[in-house]
Motif scaffolding. Sequence first.
Motif, short mmCIF file in Angstrom:
data_model
loop_
_atom_site.label_atom_id
_atom_site.label_comp_id
_atom_site.label_asym_id
_atom_site.label_seq_id
_atom_site.Cartn_x
_atom_site.Cartn_y
_atom_site.Cartn_z
N THR A 66 -5.39 8.35 -7.37
CA THR A 66 -5.23 7.01 -7.94
C THR A 66 -3.76 6.66 -8.15
O THR A 66 -3.31 5.58 -7.75
N LYS A 69 -1.82 6.43 -4.72
CA LYS A 69 -2.16 5.19 -4.01
C LYS A 69 -1.45 4.00 -4.66
O LYS A 69 -0.88 3.15 -3.97
N CYS A 72 2.49 4.40 -4.08
CA CYS A 72 2.84 4.23 -2.66
C CYS A 72 2.74 2.76 -2.27
O CYS A 72 3.61 2.24 -1.56
N TYR A 73 1.69 2.10 -2.74
CA TYR A 73 1.56 0.67 -2.45
C TYR A 73 2.71 -0.11 -3.06
O TYR A 73 3.30 -0.97 -2.41
#
Length: 151
Positions: A66, A69, A72-73
Motif C-alpha cells: 500500500t 504503491k 511510487c505514484y
Amino acid sequence: MAEERTELEERIIIKDQHTKEIDLVNRDPKHINEDVVKVDFEDVIAEPVGTYSFDGVWKASYTTFTVSKYWCYRLLSAVLGIPLAVVWGFLFALISFCHIWAVVPCIKSYLIEIQCVSRIYSLCIHTFCDPFFEALSKICSNVRVALRKEI
C-alpha cells in the motif's frame, strides 16, 4: 456604464475559463478512471485457506504494498505529471487546430463541390432517364393483369 460592465463581465468569464478552480477532493468528477486503476492489495495478493503466512508477514506485506504503491505514484506524478500534461495539452491543441483549420474547411469545401456535382447529375438524370422511363411507363400502362381462380 452598462457597456463597461458588460466588457468587464466578458473579461471575467474569459478569465474564469482558463483559471477555473479545480476540485482537490474529487479529482475524477466524470469517473473516467472508475474501474481502471482501483487495484488494492486484496486484488493482487491472496492466500488460499491452509497456506497462510505468518500474520506479521501478511500485515507487513499489506503495508509495504500500500505505501509503496502510494509513494511510487506520487513520485512518478511529481516527476512526469507536468511534462506529460504539456505533451497531452499540446496533442489536444494540435487535434483541435487540425479540426478547426483543416477538417471542417475541407468538409465544407467538399459539400459545396458535391452540391455542384449534384446539380449536374440531377440535370443528366432528368434529361436522359426521365424520357426513357416515361416512354416505358406508357408502354406498360396498357398491360392488364387478371387473376382467375380455376377449380
